[in-house]
Design an enzyme around this catalytic site. Structure first.
Site, PDB file in Angstrom:
ATOM      1  N   ARG A 258       0.723  -1.127  -0.071  1.00  0.00           N
ATOM      2  CA  ARG A 258      -0.154  -0.121   0.049  1.00  0.00           C
ATOM      3  C   ARG A 258       0.769   1.267  -0.058  1.00  0.00           C
ATOM      4  NH1 ARG A 258      -0.899   2.466   4.568  1.00  0.00           N
ATOM      5  NH2 ARG A 258      -1.345   0.843   6.185  1.00  0.00           N
ATOM      6  N   HIS A 262      -3.526   4.408   4.884  1.00  0.00           N
ATOM      7  CA  HIS A 262      -4.555   3.231   5.251  1.00  0.00           C
ATOM      8  C   HIS A 262      -5.899   3.828   4.753  1.00  0.00           C
ATOM      9  CE1 HIS A 262      -6.733   0.166   6.787  1.00  0.00           C
ATOM     10  NE2 HIS A 262      -7.535   1.005   7.559  1.00  0.00           N
ATOM     11  N   TYR A 271       4.200   5.281  11.498  1.00  0.00           N
ATOM     12  CA  TYR A 271       4.576   3.919  11.994  1.00  0.00           C
ATOM     13  C   TYR A 271       5.652   3.129  10.741  1.00  0.00           C
ATOM     14  CZ  TYR A 271       0.498   3.179   8.688  1.00  0.00           C
ATOM     15  OH  TYR A 271      -0.342   3.128   7.914  1.00  0.00           O
TER      16      TYR A 271
HETATM   17  C1  LIG Z   1     -13.821  -6.638  12.209  1.00  0.00           C
HETATM   18  C2  LIG Z   1     -13.047  -5.513  12.252  1.00  0.00           C
HETATM   19  N1  LIG Z   1     -12.194  -5.243  13.045  1.00  0.00           N
HETATM   20  C3  LIG Z   1     -11.266  -3.816  13.005  1.00  0.00           C
HETATM   21  C4  LIG Z   1     -11.470  -2.958  12.067  1.00  0.00           C
HETATM   22  C5  LIG Z   1     -10.720  -1.783  11.635  1.00  0.00           C
HETATM   23  N2  LIG Z   1     -10.004  -2.074  10.594  1.00  0.00           N
HETATM   24  C6  LIG Z   1     -10.213  -1.441   9.385  1.00  0.00           C
HETATM   25  S1  LIG Z   1      -9.181  -2.127   8.287  1.00  0.00           S
HETATM   26  C7  LIG Z   1      -8.352  -2.836   9.462  1.00  0.00           C
HETATM   27  C8  LIG Z   1      -7.056  -3.441   8.832  1.00  0.00           C
HETATM   28  C9  LIG Z   1      -7.183  -4.522   7.783  1.00  0.00           C
HETATM   29  O1  LIG Z   1      -5.863  -4.893   7.295  1.00  0.00           O
HETATM   30  P1  LIG Z   1      -5.505  -5.855   6.006  1.00  0.00           P
HETATM   31  O2  LIG Z   1      -6.664  -6.947   6.257  1.00  0.00           O
HETATM   32  O3  LIG Z   1      -4.294  -6.085   5.888  1.00  0.00           O
HETATM   33  O4  LIG Z   1      -6.284  -4.832   4.920  1.00  0.00           O
HETATM   34  P2  LIG Z   1      -5.588  -3.507   4.194  1.00  0.00           P
HETATM   35  O5  LIG Z   1      -6.418  -2.478   4.999  1.00  0.00           O
HETATM   36  O6  LIG Z   1      -4.267  -3.567   4.489  1.00  0.00           O
HETATM   37  O7  LIG Z   1      -6.112  -3.453   2.711  1.00  0.00           O
HETATM   38  C10 LIG Z   1      -8.817  -2.755  10.657  1.00  0.00           C
HETATM   39  C11 LIG Z   1      -8.129  -3.436  11.634  1.00  0.00           C
HETATM   40  C12 LIG Z   1     -12.603  -3.364  11.094  1.00  0.00           C
HETATM   41  N3  LIG Z   1     -12.990  -2.680   9.953  1.00  0.00           N
HETATM   42  N4  LIG Z   1     -13.147  -4.541  11.183  1.00  0.00           N
END
Ligand SMILES: Cc1ncc(C[n+]2csc(CCOP(=O)(O)OP(=O)(O)O)c2C)c(N)n1
Ligand SMILES: [Mg+2]
Length: 381
Positions: A258, A262, A271
Protein backbone atom coordinates in the site's frame (compact mmCIF):
# COMPACT_ATOMS: atom_id res chain seq x y z
CA UNK A 1 7.12 -47.25 16.71
CA UNK A 2 9.30 -45.12 14.44
CA UNK A 3 8.70 -41.50 13.71
CA UNK A 4 7.52 -41.23 10.12
CA UNK A 5 6.92 -38.31 7.81
CA UNK A 6 3.38 -38.08 6.51
CA UNK A 7 2.83 -37.34 2.85
CA UNK A 8 2.24 -34.99 1.20
CA UNK A 9 4.88 -32.53 2.30
CA UNK A 10 4.01 -28.95 1.59
CA UNK A 11 5.77 -26.51 -0.66
CA UNK A 12 4.75 -22.98 -1.55
CA UNK A 13 5.29 -21.77 -5.08
CA UNK A 14 6.02 -18.11 -5.86
CA UNK A 15 5.15 -16.88 -9.35
CA UNK A 16 6.80 -13.89 -11.01
CA UNK A 17 6.83 -13.22 -14.76
CA UNK A 18 7.70 -9.53 -15.22
CA UNK A 19 9.91 -8.29 -12.40
CA UNK A 20 10.51 -4.74 -11.17
CA UNK A 21 13.65 -4.46 -13.30
CA UNK A 22 11.48 -5.11 -16.37
CA UNK A 23 12.96 -8.61 -16.83
CA UNK A 24 10.45 -10.85 -18.57
CA UNK A 25 10.41 -14.61 -18.17
CA UNK A 26 9.50 -15.37 -21.77
CA UNK A 27 8.80 -19.04 -21.00
CA UNK A 28 6.04 -17.97 -18.59
CA UNK A 29 4.74 -14.97 -20.56
CA UNK A 30 0.99 -15.49 -21.09
CA UNK A 31 -0.36 -15.31 -24.63
CA UNK A 32 -2.83 -12.50 -23.98
CA UNK A 33 -4.43 -10.75 -26.94
CA UNK A 34 -3.29 -7.13 -27.50
CA UNK A 35 -6.82 -5.92 -26.69
CA UNK A 36 -6.74 -7.65 -23.32
CA UNK A 37 -3.30 -6.20 -22.53
CA UNK A 38 -4.58 -2.71 -23.42
CA UNK A 39 -7.69 -3.25 -21.28
CA UNK A 40 -5.58 -4.32 -18.29
CA UNK A 41 -3.40 -1.23 -18.66
CA UNK A 42 -6.37 1.10 -19.07
CA UNK A 43 -7.98 -0.30 -15.91
CA UNK A 44 -4.77 -0.03 -13.88
CA UNK A 45 -4.17 3.52 -15.01
CA UNK A 46 -7.79 4.51 -14.40
CA UNK A 47 -7.52 2.94 -10.93
CA UNK A 48 -4.41 5.04 -10.19
CA UNK A 49 -5.77 8.33 -11.59
CA UNK A 50 -9.12 7.92 -9.82
CA UNK A 51 -7.40 6.97 -6.58
CA UNK A 52 -5.32 10.15 -6.59
CA UNK A 53 -8.41 12.20 -7.43
CA UNK A 54 -10.44 10.58 -4.62
CA UNK A 55 -7.76 11.47 -2.06
CA UNK A 56 -7.85 15.10 -3.27
CA UNK A 57 -11.67 15.12 -3.14
CA UNK A 58 -11.52 13.89 0.46
CA UNK A 59 -8.94 16.53 1.39
CA UNK A 60 -11.26 19.16 -0.09
CA UNK A 61 -14.16 17.85 2.00
CA UNK A 62 -16.11 16.72 -1.06
CA UNK A 63 -16.24 13.01 -0.05
CA UNK A 64 -15.78 11.22 3.27
CA UNK A 65 -13.15 8.71 4.42
CA UNK A 66 -11.59 6.79 1.55
CA UNK A 67 -9.19 3.80 1.44
CA UNK A 68 -6.74 4.26 -1.45
CA UNK A 69 -5.44 1.33 -3.49
CA UNK A 70 -2.32 2.96 -4.94
CA UNK A 71 0.28 0.24 -5.47
CA UNK A 72 -2.23 -2.62 -5.58
CA UNK A 73 -3.55 -2.10 -9.13
CA UNK A 74 -1.91 -5.22 -10.58
CA UNK A 75 -3.21 -7.46 -7.77
CA UNK A 76 -6.75 -6.23 -8.33
CA UNK A 77 -6.91 -6.00 -12.11
CA UNK A 78 -4.84 -9.11 -12.83
CA UNK A 79 -7.20 -11.17 -10.68
CA UNK A 80 -10.61 -9.68 -11.50
CA UNK A 81 -9.83 -9.91 -15.22
CA UNK A 82 -9.96 -13.71 -14.94
CA UNK A 83 -13.70 -13.58 -14.11
CA UNK A 84 -16.73 -13.70 -16.39
CA UNK A 85 -19.58 -11.25 -15.74
CA UNK A 86 -21.67 -14.22 -14.56
CA UNK A 87 -19.09 -14.98 -11.85
CA UNK A 88 -19.26 -13.30 -8.46
CA UNK A 89 -16.90 -10.67 -7.10
CA UNK A 90 -16.86 -10.02 -3.35
CA UNK A 91 -14.85 -6.93 -2.42
CA UNK A 92 -13.37 -5.72 0.81
CA UNK A 93 -13.05 -1.92 1.15
CA UNK A 94 -10.03 -1.11 -1.07
CA UNK A 95 -11.15 -2.67 -4.37
CA UNK A 96 -12.06 0.49 -6.30
CA UNK A 97 -10.17 -0.61 -9.43
CA UNK A 98 -11.62 -4.12 -9.39
CA UNK A 99 -15.12 -2.71 -8.88
CA UNK A 100 -14.79 -0.40 -11.88
CA UNK A 101 -13.63 -3.37 -13.96
CA UNK A 102 -16.84 -5.13 -12.87
CA UNK A 103 -18.92 -2.23 -14.14
CA UNK A 104 -19.50 -0.03 -11.09
CA UNK A 105 -19.92 3.53 -12.43
CA UNK A 106 -17.33 5.93 -10.99
CA UNK A 107 -20.01 8.29 -9.71
CA UNK A 108 -21.64 5.46 -7.78
CA UNK A 109 -18.36 4.84 -5.96
CA UNK A 110 -18.12 8.57 -5.26
CA UNK A 111 -21.64 8.46 -3.85
CA UNK A 112 -20.64 5.55 -1.62
CA UNK A 113 -17.69 7.45 -0.18
CA UNK A 114 -19.89 10.50 0.29
CA UNK A 115 -22.28 8.46 2.43
CA UNK A 116 -25.13 7.87 -0.02
CA UNK A 117 -27.00 4.61 0.51
CA UNK A 118 -27.44 4.06 -3.23
CA UNK A 119 -23.68 4.33 -3.71
CA UNK A 120 -23.30 0.89 -2.13
CA UNK A 121 -25.85 -0.91 -4.26
CA UNK A 122 -24.71 -3.13 -7.11
CA UNK A 123 -26.83 -2.88 -10.29
CA UNK A 124 -29.63 -5.49 -10.20
CA UNK A 125 -28.01 -7.84 -12.73
CA UNK A 126 -24.51 -7.38 -11.35
CA UNK A 127 -22.94 -10.39 -9.64
CA UNK A 128 -21.02 -8.39 -7.05
CA UNK A 129 -21.49 -7.90 -3.33
CA UNK A 130 -21.23 -4.37 -1.89
CA UNK A 131 -18.16 -2.99 -0.12
CA UNK A 132 -17.50 -4.76 3.20
CA UNK A 133 -15.95 -2.67 5.96
CA UNK A 134 -15.79 -5.27 8.80
CA UNK A 135 -12.51 -7.11 8.21
CA UNK A 136 -12.93 -10.68 6.83
CA UNK A 137 -16.70 -10.98 7.25
CA UNK A 138 -17.06 -11.19 3.47
CA UNK A 139 -15.11 -14.46 3.33
CA UNK A 140 -17.84 -16.76 4.72
CA UNK A 141 -20.34 -14.87 2.53
CA UNK A 142 -18.23 -15.71 -0.53
CA UNK A 143 -18.06 -19.37 0.44
CA UNK A 144 -21.85 -19.34 0.86
CA UNK A 145 -22.24 -17.90 -2.64
CA UNK A 146 -19.92 -20.58 -4.02
CA UNK A 147 -21.81 -23.27 -2.13
CA UNK A 148 -25.04 -21.95 -3.69
CA UNK A 149 -23.50 -22.04 -7.18
CA UNK A 150 -22.37 -25.61 -6.63
CA UNK A 151 -25.78 -26.62 -5.21
CA UNK A 152 -27.62 -25.09 -8.14
CA UNK A 153 -25.26 -26.69 -10.62
CA UNK A 154 -24.30 -23.45 -12.35
CA UNK A 155 -20.69 -22.86 -13.29
CA UNK A 156 -20.20 -19.51 -11.52
CA UNK A 157 -16.92 -18.91 -9.69
CA UNK A 158 -16.62 -16.56 -6.70
CA UNK A 159 -13.59 -14.31 -6.17
CA UNK A 160 -13.21 -12.74 -2.76
CA UNK A 161 -10.74 -9.99 -1.76
CA UNK A 162 -9.15 -9.36 1.62
CA UNK A 163 -5.90 -8.20 3.17
CA UNK A 164 -3.05 -9.72 5.16
CA UNK A 165 -4.66 -8.51 8.39
CA UNK A 166 -7.85 -10.42 7.57
CA UNK A 167 -5.93 -13.71 7.80
CA UNK A 168 -5.81 -13.29 11.58
CA UNK A 169 -9.60 -13.29 11.80
CA UNK A 170 -11.57 -16.44 12.58
CA UNK A 171 -13.74 -15.78 9.53
CA UNK A 172 -10.75 -16.39 7.25
CA UNK A 173 -10.06 -19.80 8.76
CA UNK A 174 -13.71 -20.83 8.89
CA UNK A 175 -14.18 -19.81 5.26
CA UNK A 176 -11.11 -21.71 4.06
CA UNK A 177 -12.07 -24.76 6.06
CA UNK A 178 -15.58 -24.97 4.66
CA UNK A 179 -14.39 -24.16 1.15
CA UNK A 180 -11.95 -27.08 1.42
CA UNK A 181 -14.47 -29.49 2.91
CA UNK A 182 -17.15 -28.65 0.35
CA UNK A 183 -14.71 -28.13 -2.57
CA UNK A 184 -16.64 -25.06 -3.65
CA UNK A 185 -15.64 -22.82 -6.58
CA UNK A 186 -14.06 -19.89 -4.75
CA UNK A 187 -10.80 -18.03 -5.32
CA UNK A 188 -9.45 -16.29 -2.22
CA UNK A 189 -7.37 -13.25 -3.24
CA UNK A 190 -5.28 -12.02 -0.34
CA UNK A 191 -3.64 -8.70 -1.10
CA UNK A 192 -0.68 -8.90 1.23
CA UNK A 193 0.20 -5.20 1.27
CA UNK A 194 2.48 -5.67 4.30
CA UNK A 195 0.40 -3.59 6.71
CA UNK A 196 -2.91 -3.79 8.54
CA UNK A 197 -3.20 -0.11 9.36
CA UNK A 198 -0.11 0.24 11.62
CA UNK A 199 0.43 -3.49 12.28
CA UNK A 200 3.22 -4.93 10.12
CA UNK A 201 3.00 -8.43 8.70
CA UNK A 202 5.62 -9.79 11.11
CA UNK A 203 3.32 -8.95 14.02
CA UNK A 204 0.38 -10.51 12.22
CA UNK A 205 1.75 -14.01 11.74
CA UNK A 206 4.83 -16.13 12.41
CA UNK A 207 4.20 -18.05 9.14
CA UNK A 208 6.77 -17.66 6.36
CA UNK A 209 3.93 -17.06 3.87
CA UNK A 210 0.19 -16.49 3.99
CA UNK A 211 -0.31 -18.85 1.04
CA UNK A 212 0.75 -21.83 3.20
CA UNK A 213 -2.21 -21.31 5.51
CA UNK A 214 -4.37 -22.82 2.76
CA UNK A 215 -2.47 -26.12 2.99
CA UNK A 216 -3.78 -26.70 6.51
CA UNK A 217 -7.26 -26.82 4.99
CA UNK A 218 -6.31 -29.07 2.07
CA UNK A 219 -6.58 -26.12 -0.31
CA UNK A 220 -3.89 -25.12 -2.84
CA UNK A 221 -2.09 -21.91 -1.87
CA UNK A 222 0.14 -19.96 -4.25
CA UNK A 223 2.22 -16.85 -3.70
CA UNK A 224 2.45 -14.46 -6.59
CA UNK A 225 4.22 -11.16 -7.24
CA UNK A 226 1.19 -8.94 -6.77
CA UNK A 227 2.86 -6.02 -8.54
CA UNK A 228 3.24 -8.09 -11.70
CA UNK A 229 -0.06 -8.01 -13.54
CA UNK A 230 0.98 -10.81 -15.89
CA UNK A 231 1.77 -13.16 -13.01
CA UNK A 232 -1.46 -12.31 -11.18
CA UNK A 233 -3.47 -12.78 -14.38
CA UNK A 234 -1.92 -16.21 -14.98
CA UNK A 235 -2.34 -17.40 -11.38
CA UNK A 236 -5.93 -16.12 -11.18
CA UNK A 237 -6.77 -17.64 -14.57
CA UNK A 238 -5.55 -21.05 -13.41
CA UNK A 239 -7.41 -20.80 -10.08
CA UNK A 240 -10.65 -19.74 -11.78
CA UNK A 241 -10.35 -22.55 -14.36
CA UNK A 242 -9.82 -25.12 -11.59
CA UNK A 243 -12.79 -23.79 -9.64
CA UNK A 244 -15.01 -23.84 -12.73
CA UNK A 245 -13.95 -27.42 -13.51
CA UNK A 246 -15.15 -28.55 -10.07
CA UNK A 247 -11.64 -28.83 -8.63
CA UNK A 248 -12.34 -26.59 -5.65
CA UNK A 249 -10.91 -23.46 -4.05
CA UNK A 250 -7.50 -21.76 -4.21
CA UNK A 251 -5.80 -19.15 -2.07
CA UNK A 252 -3.69 -16.59 -3.93
CA UNK A 253 -1.35 -14.48 -1.84
CA UNK A 254 -0.47 -11.39 -3.87
CA UNK A 255 2.70 -9.76 -2.53
CA UNK A 256 2.15 -6.05 -2.91
CA UNK A 257 2.35 -2.79 -0.98
CA UNK A 258 0.00 0.00 0.00
CA UNK A 259 1.91 3.03 -1.26
CA UNK A 260 -0.56 5.51 0.22
CA UNK A 261 -2.35 6.02 3.50
CA UNK A 262 -4.44 3.21 5.05
CA UNK A 263 -7.40 5.53 4.75
CA UNK A 264 -7.61 9.29 4.51
CA UNK A 265 -7.91 9.25 8.33
CA UNK A 266 -4.41 7.73 8.72
CA UNK A 267 -0.86 9.12 8.96
CA UNK A 268 1.57 6.34 7.96
CA UNK A 269 4.66 8.45 8.78
CA UNK A 270 3.89 7.53 12.41
CA UNK A 271 4.68 3.84 11.85
CA UNK A 272 6.74 3.22 8.68
CA UNK A 273 9.87 4.68 7.15
CA UNK A 274 10.29 6.76 4.00
CA UNK A 275 12.98 4.29 2.87
CA UNK A 276 10.52 1.41 2.99
CA UNK A 277 7.99 3.30 0.89
CA UNK A 278 10.68 4.42 -1.58
CA UNK A 279 11.85 0.81 -2.01
CA UNK A 280 8.32 -0.26 -2.92
CA UNK A 281 7.84 2.73 -5.23
CA UNK A 282 10.63 1.24 -7.30
CA UNK A 283 8.48 -1.90 -7.63
CA UNK A 284 5.44 0.10 -8.82
CA UNK A 285 3.15 -2.20 -10.82
CA UNK A 286 2.39 0.51 -13.38
CA UNK A 287 6.02 1.32 -14.22
CA UNK A 288 6.99 -2.19 -15.28
CA UNK A 289 3.76 -2.89 -17.19
CA UNK A 290 4.03 0.43 -19.03
CA UNK A 291 7.59 -0.51 -20.09
CA UNK A 292 6.40 -3.95 -21.23
CA UNK A 293 3.58 -2.48 -23.33
CA UNK A 294 5.87 0.17 -24.75
CA UNK A 295 8.26 -2.55 -25.87
CA UNK A 296 5.37 -4.28 -27.65
CA UNK A 297 4.11 -1.03 -29.21
CA UNK A 298 0.78 -1.24 -27.36
CA UNK A 299 0.75 2.09 -25.51
CA UNK A 300 -2.11 4.38 -26.48
CA UNK A 301 -1.19 8.09 -26.77
CA UNK A 302 -3.28 10.54 -24.71
CA UNK A 303 -4.84 7.85 -22.51
CA UNK A 304 -4.21 9.74 -19.25
CA UNK A 305 -6.07 12.79 -20.56
CA UNK A 306 -8.98 10.60 -21.72
CA UNK A 307 -9.22 8.91 -18.31
CA UNK A 308 -8.95 12.21 -16.44
CA UNK A 309 -11.81 13.60 -18.55
CA UNK A 310 -13.88 10.49 -17.77
CA UNK A 311 -13.21 10.97 -14.06
CA UNK A 312 -14.00 14.71 -14.23
CA UNK A 313 -17.32 13.95 -15.92
CA UNK A 314 -18.19 11.40 -13.20
CA UNK A 315 -17.28 13.94 -10.47
CA UNK A 316 -19.55 16.49 -12.18
CA UNK A 317 -22.48 14.03 -12.23
CA UNK A 318 -21.79 13.07 -8.61
CA UNK A 319 -21.79 16.69 -7.46
CA UNK A 320 -25.04 17.37 -9.32
CA UNK A 321 -26.74 14.73 -7.13
CA UNK A 322 -29.07 16.19 -4.46
CA UNK A 323 -27.83 15.83 -0.84
CA UNK A 324 -28.07 12.39 0.75
CA UNK A 325 -30.81 11.62 3.24
CA UNK A 326 -28.91 11.65 6.55
CA UNK A 327 -31.70 9.70 8.25
CA UNK A 328 -31.03 6.74 5.96
CA UNK A 329 -28.06 5.82 8.18
CA UNK A 330 -30.57 4.38 10.64
CA UNK A 331 -32.19 2.10 8.05
CA UNK A 332 -31.46 -1.49 6.98
CA UNK A 333 -29.57 -2.70 10.05
CA UNK A 334 -32.30 -3.64 12.54
CA UNK A 335 -35.75 -4.98 11.71
CA UNK A 336 -36.73 -3.48 15.05
CA UNK A 337 -34.28 -0.71 16.00
CA UNK A 338 -33.25 -0.45 19.66
CA UNK A 339 -34.63 2.42 21.70
CA UNK A 340 -31.43 4.47 21.74
CA UNK A 341 -31.31 4.48 17.92
CA UNK A 342 -34.98 5.41 17.67
CA UNK A 343 -34.26 8.35 20.01
CA UNK A 344 -31.19 9.41 18.01
CA UNK A 345 -33.10 9.20 14.74
CA UNK A 346 -35.89 11.36 16.14
CA UNK A 347 -33.44 13.90 17.45
CA UNK A 348 -31.59 14.14 14.12
CA UNK A 349 -34.92 14.46 12.28
CA UNK A 350 -35.89 17.35 14.60
CA UNK A 351 -32.56 19.11 14.09
CA UNK A 352 -32.63 18.66 10.31
CA UNK A 353 -36.17 19.99 10.16
CA UNK A 354 -35.16 23.03 12.25
CA UNK A 355 -32.07 23.82 10.18
CA UNK A 356 -31.68 21.63 7.09
CA UNK A 357 -28.41 23.23 5.87
CA UNK A 358 -26.29 23.06 9.04
CA UNK A 359 -24.85 19.97 10.75
CA UNK A 360 -26.00 19.41 14.35
CA UNK A 361 -24.26 22.00 16.55
CA UNK A 362 -23.60 19.55 19.38
CA UNK A 363 -23.17 16.26 17.61
CA UNK A 364 -21.84 14.37 20.65
CA UNK A 365 -24.88 15.20 22.72
CA UNK A 366 -27.40 12.46 23.50
CA UNK A 367 -30.76 12.55 25.20
CA UNK A 368 -30.47 11.97 28.99
CA UNK A 369 -32.40 8.69 28.74
CA UNK A 370 -30.08 7.08 26.16
CA UNK A 371 -28.21 3.89 27.17
CA UNK A 372 -24.49 3.89 26.33
CA UNK A 373 -23.34 1.07 24.01
CA UNK A 374 -20.06 -0.68 24.82
CA UNK A 375 -17.21 1.58 23.78
CA UNK A 376 -19.52 4.47 22.99
CA UNK A 377 -18.55 7.94 24.24
CA UNK A 378 -21.52 9.83 25.57
CA UNK A 379 -21.58 13.54 26.33
CA UNK A 380 -24.42 14.53 28.56
CA UNK A 381 -25.85 17.95 28.22
C1 LIG B 1 -13.73 -6.69 12.37
C2 LIG B 1 -12.97 -5.41 12.21
N1 LIG B 1 -11.98 -5.12 13.07
C3 LIG B 1 -11.28 -3.98 12.92
C4 LIG B 1 -11.57 -3.09 11.91
C5 LIG B 1 -10.76 -1.82 11.73
N2 LIG B 1 -9.91 -2.02 10.55
C6 LIG B 1 -10.23 -1.52 9.35
S1 LIG B 1 -9.13 -1.94 8.17
C7 LIG B 1 -8.16 -2.75 9.28
C8 LIG B 1 -6.88 -3.41 8.85
C9 LIG B 1 -7.09 -4.36 7.75
O1 LIG B 1 -5.83 -4.79 7.30
P1 LIG B 1 -5.72 -5.76 6.07
O2 LIG B 1 -6.66 -6.90 6.23
O3 LIG B 1 -4.29 -6.07 5.87
O4 LIG B 1 -6.28 -4.89 4.84
P2 LIG B 1 -5.69 -3.51 4.26
O5 LIG B 1 -6.32 -2.40 5.04
O6 LIG B 1 -4.22 -3.55 4.41
O7 LIG B 1 -6.13 -3.48 2.84
C10 LIG B 1 -8.72 -2.71 10.54
C11 LIG B 1 -8.11 -3.34 11.74
C12 LIG B 1 -12.63 -3.42 11.05
N3 LIG B 1 -12.98 -2.65 10.02
N4 LIG B 1 -13.30 -4.59 11.18
MG1 LIG C 1 -2.92 -5.16 4.64
Amino acid sequence: MPRTLLEPRFQVEHLSILDSEGTLDTALEPKLAPDELRALWRAMLLGRRLDERMVRLQRQGRIGTFAPLKGQEASQIGSVAALRTTDWMVPSFRETAAMIWRGWPIERLLLFFAGYLEGGQPAPAQHDLPVTIPVATQLPHAVGLAYAAQYRGDDAVVMVYFGDGATSEGDFHEALNFAGVWQVPVVFVCQNNQWAISVPLKKQTHSRTLAQKAHAYGVPGLQVDGNDVLAVRVAAGEAVARARAGQGPTLLECITYRLGVHTTADDPTKYRSEEEVAAWERKDPLTRFRAYLEGRGLLEAGLEETLDAEIAEAVRRFEATPPADALAMFDHVYAEPPAHLVAQREELARRLAANPAAPPADSDAVPPDATPMRGQRLTRR
